[in-house]
Each structure stands twice: as structure tokens, then as C-alpha cells.
Write an enzyme that holds these catalytic residues in place. Structure first.
Site, mmCIF file in Angstrom:
data_model
loop_
_atom_site.group_PDB
_atom_site.id
_atom_site.type_symbol
_atom_site.label_atom_id
_atom_site.label_comp_id
_atom_site.label_asym_id
_atom_site.label_seq_id
_atom_site.Cartn_x
_atom_site.Cartn_y
_atom_site.Cartn_z
ATOM 1 N N GLY A 26 70.333 32.277 34.259
ATOM 2 C CA GLY A 26 68.896 32.599 34.228
ATOM 3 C C GLY A 26 68.471 33.262 32.943
ATOM 4 O O GLY A 26 69.305 33.517 32.055
ATOM 5 N N GLN A 27 67.168 33.600 32.847
ATOM 6 C CA GLN A 27 66.621 34.160 31.607
ATOM 7 C C GLN A 27 67.306 35.482 31.243
ATOM 8 O O GLN A 27 67.677 35.703 30.098
ATOM 9 C CB GLN A 27 65.112 34.397 31.790
ATOM 10 C CG GLN A 27 64.383 34.728 30.493
ATOM 11 C CD GLN A 27 62.964 35.244 30.732
ATOM 12 O OE1 GLN A 27 62.632 35.758 31.799
ATOM 13 N NE2 GLN A 27 62.132 35.129 29.713
ATOM 14 N N ILE B 15 74.567 29.355 40.674
ATOM 15 C CA ILE B 15 74.591 28.170 41.542
ATOM 16 C C ILE B 15 74.517 26.903 40.702
ATOM 17 O O ILE B 15 74.849 25.810 41.179
ATOM 18 C CB ILE B 15 73.417 28.246 42.555
ATOM 19 C CG1 ILE B 15 73.623 27.285 43.718
ATOM 20 C CG2 ILE B 15 72.082 28.006 41.869
ATOM 21 C CD1 ILE B 15 72.705 27.529 44.895
ATOM 22 N N ARG B 16 74.104 27.047 39.426
ATOM 23 C CA ARG B 16 74.054 25.875 38.543
ATOM 24 C C ARG B 16 74.925 26.142 37.320
ATOM 25 O O ARG B 16 75.274 27.288 37.054
ATOM 26 C CB ARG B 16 72.608 25.572 38.126
ATOM 27 C CG ARG B 16 71.871 26.728 37.517
ATOM 28 C CD ARG B 16 70.331 26.514 37.572
ATOM 29 N NE ARG B 16 69.658 27.750 37.231
ATOM 30 C CZ ARG B 16 69.018 27.950 36.062
ATOM 31 N NH1 ARG B 16 68.962 26.992 35.180
ATOM 32 N NH2 ARG B 16 68.405 29.105 35.807
ATOM 33 N N ASP C 95 77.108 30.211 45.056
ATOM 34 C CA ASP C 95 75.829 30.368 45.763
ATOM 35 C C ASP C 95 75.892 31.744 46.415
ATOM 36 O O ASP C 95 76.694 31.971 47.318
ATOM 37 C CB ASP C 95 75.700 29.273 46.840
ATOM 38 C CG ASP C 95 74.424 29.457 47.676
ATOM 39 O OD1 ASP C 95 74.072 28.539 48.432
ATOM 40 O OD2 ASP C 95 73.780 30.543 47.561
ATOM 41 N N TYR D 86 57.199 37.054 46.047
ATOM 42 C CA TYR D 86 58.144 37.672 45.103
ATOM 43 C C TYR D 86 57.984 39.192 45.109
ATOM 44 O O TYR D 86 58.963 39.932 45.239
ATOM 45 C CB TYR D 86 57.862 37.118 43.708
ATOM 46 C CG TYR D 86 58.696 37.655 42.597
ATOM 47 C CD1 TYR D 86 58.134 38.443 41.594
ATOM 48 C CD2 TYR D 86 60.054 37.364 42.513
ATOM 49 C CE1 TYR D 86 58.892 38.917 40.542
ATOM 50 C CE2 TYR D 86 60.826 37.833 41.451
ATOM 51 C CZ TYR D 86 60.231 38.601 40.482
ATOM 52 O OH TYR D 86 60.989 39.078 39.441
#
Ligand code: VAH
Length: 342
Positions: free
Chosen positions: A38-39, A62-63, A79, A169
Site C-alpha cells: 500500500g501507499q 494480500i497482493r 490475507d 472508513y
């Protein structure tokens, strides 16, 4: 032996004891990053590997990981909703710190409310429960200015104030803050947390947030000399350049526990600006750059968040500080994004 010689010897022995303690701590640490693709995760993983050593930071997502992360140390597909696999990694690697960064951000969460709530909350509860059972010494979990809502004072928003978020969120981040405080008070699980503003980085594209315009605009300014912004010109929001966010994250994690006056999440203000102000700053480097505005569903989310928050408590407790103001960040972003697009 002369008195001054014995003092010198004592000082030398003390210095070497301190040095041994420092390196033992560094060497003993084993860090798990959840959400390394992620970022935040991609840059934080690289910084942690510089500090603790590449083999000491296990990166998971997860990726698949970005090449810089996959190529500089251990990576595993994970995950975070799979509690048994998470437990296996925590036990097998003898993890001492968990950075749990995986979440569905504001914009994307509005498209899949229940799934996003489940991912954001169940992942956190998995981490907290396993940290309790396995006595993991320290956890980092990111909160966000999204915990504030339309009834929160929008300017100089204090650490303690009205918090009625109206986004999936924001609700998940507010609930998460209460859970990390509960696990600290009831079980002694030592979780540290920051209420990140919008984060701006050049290493990874932003991922489904309301503040993503402040990343996209740099790519569009360089590629096309124009950008259609999904927020209105005067939508002021707190933002932060990623290097400052990474340093603040590591600083709060390395702070002495006795210095922390709160166990929910610290306000970090960064730099506040509007799309119009950012566009003016970019025009100083690309005079022909043009911005237009076409607010979408994210305008309502941005309108529910503060324009500028107060971070005095973080500054007092653990010395929060910043290196980047808007001009300096704009210069670095244009320079680095320009290199990426060559
Ligand atoms: C989002 N980038 O836009 C995130 C952040 C304050 C905003 O939490 O959802």
C-alpha cells in the site's frame, strides 16, 4: 590508577553497555508489516529495513509486493483476515512488532460498506487478539482524520473533541481507536497510532482515498499540463508528505511508553491546503498548468473532515516535527514524479 583514569574507564564501560543495549534491541527486533504493498506500507517497509536490517522486516500483503519491497527482504502473501496464517507467521518468525496497515480507504469503502467494515475491523481484531495471546510487545495501527465528522470544529481541531464520522472508513477508524485503547487498558497490548491526514507520496499511487487528488495532480500536471480535480477549489484538508509520515510513525513507535499520554490515536496535522493553493504552487514550476474542478461523491466526504487540526499533544509527548512545507513537498514531488514518467 589515577582518579581521572578510573573515571575514563567507567565512562568507557558505560558507553559500551549502552551500545550493546542498543544493538541487542535492534538485533532482537523482528517486524511484521501487514499491507506492505500500500501507499504507506511500501515506503515504511523500506525505511524499517534500513533501521533494523532487511532480514528483520517481514513484508506481507494480500497482493504481490512492489519490486523495491520484494527485492530487499522477505515477503509473504497474507490475507490478514486469515487469523491462523497470521498466527503461524507471528510464532514462526518470533515477531516483536506488528505494523498493521491494511485497510479499505474512504472512497472505496463507500462503494462496499459492509465488506469494508468487515475487512477494517476483523483484521484489527485478529491482530489485537493474537498480540494479546502471543504477548507481541508493540503494534502500530493507523487511524485517520476521517474519525472526525461534520459536527467536529473544522479549524484547529483539538486532540479531544466531538467525533461523529459519517463515512464507513471514519466509523471503522473511530471504533478501532476505542478497541486499541481497550486492549491497552485491559490486557496491556501496547498499540501506538496516528490520525494520518491525507498522505502524499511519489513511490506508490494513492489507493481509493478522498485525498488522492493531491497525488494524481502531480502526474497529470507533468503528463498533460492539466488536471480535472474531483474536489472543489476551496476544499481545505490536512495533508502530509510521506517522508514526514514515515518518520512520525517510527518516532511514536520508538517513543518511551511512559511519555505517551493517550492510547487512542495522536492528531498529526501536517500541512493544510486547498486544491487551488496546490495548483498555484505547481504553476510556479509549470506555468502552463491548468486545473478544472468537477466535484464527485468524495466532495461530501472531504466536507465532513477538518480543514486544519491541532497536533500539540503529539509534539509534547514524543516530539512530532516536520521537514516538508508545501513548496518543498511540491518541488520534490514534481522532481521525483518527473523521473518516474521519463
Ligand atoms: C483517505 N488517504 O483519503 C486516506 C486518508 C485522511 C484521508 O485517511 O481515505
Amino acid at each position: 590508577m589515577l582518579p581521572c583514569q578510573s573515571v575514563t574507564l567507567l565512562l568507557q564501560q558505560y558507553f559500551f553497555l549502552l551500545l550493546r543495549e542498543f544493538f541487542n534491541n535492534q538485533l532482537m527486533e523482528k517486524i511484521l508489516v501487514i499491507g506492505c504493498s500500500g501507499q504507506i506500507g511500501s515506503e515504511l517497509t523500506l525505511e524499517l529495513r534500513k533501521i533494523y536490517g532487511e532480514s528483520k522486516v517481514i513484508a506481507t500483503d494480500i497482493r504481490p509486493a512492489p519490486s523495491e519491497v520484494a527485492g530487499t527482504g522477505p515477503f509473504e502473501i497474507l490475507d490478514v483476515l486469515d487469523a491462523s496464517k497470521l498466527q503461524l507467521i507471528l510464532e514462526h518468525e518470533k515477531i516483536t512488532q506488528i505494523y498493521h496497515l491494511a485497510a479499505i480507504l474512504s472512497g472505496n469503502a463507500e462503494k462496499r460498506p459492509l465488506a469494508s467494515w468487515d475487512i477494517n475491523m476483523r483484521s484489527l481484531m485478529n491482530v489485537l487478539e493474537l498480540a494479546r495471546e502471543l504477548r507481541i510487545p508493540k503494534i502500530f495501527w493507523p487511524s485517520s482524520i476521517a474519525v472526525f465528522g461534520p459536527t467536529t470544529p473544522r479549524f484547529d481541531t483539538p486532540q479531544y473533541t466531538i467525533m461523529e464520522p459519517n463515512t464507513v472508513y471514519g466509523i471503522s477508524k473511530l471504533a478501532g481507536e476505542r478497541w486499541i485503547e481497550y486492549y491497552f487498558n485491559k490486557y496491556g497490548v501496547d498499540t501506538r497510532s496516528l490520525r494520518y491526514p491525507g498522505l502524499i507520496s511519489y513511490k506508490t499511487e494513492a489507493g481509493g482515498g478522498t485525498t488522492d487528488y493531491a497525488v494524481e495532480i502531480f502526474y497529470e500536471a507533468i503528463k498533460h499540463k492539466k488536471y480535472e480535480c474531483f474536489l472543489g477549489p476551496d476544499s481545505a484538508l490536512p495533508m502530509m508528505f510521506m517522508p514526514d509520515a514515515i518518520h512520525a510513525t517510527i518516532d511514536v513507535m520508538e517513543a518511551d511508553a511512559s511519555k505517551l499520554s493517550l492510547r487512542s490515536s495522536y492528531n498529526v496535522a501536517g500541512i493544510s491546503f486547498t486544491p487551488k493553493i496546490l495548483a498555484e504552487e505547481i504553476k510556479k514550476h509549470i506555468p502552463e498548468f491548468e486545473i478544472t474542478y468537477k466535484p464527485d461523491f468524495r466532495q461530501a466526504i472531504a466536507d465532513s473532515w477538518p480543514a486544519r487540526i491541532n497536533d500539540d499533544v503529539a509534539k509534547k509527548d514524543w516530539g512530532l516535527h516536520y521537514e516538508f512545507d508545501l513548496p518543498k513537498m511540491t518541488y520534490v514531488m514534481l522532481h521525483e514524479v518527473g523521473k518516474k514518467l521519463q
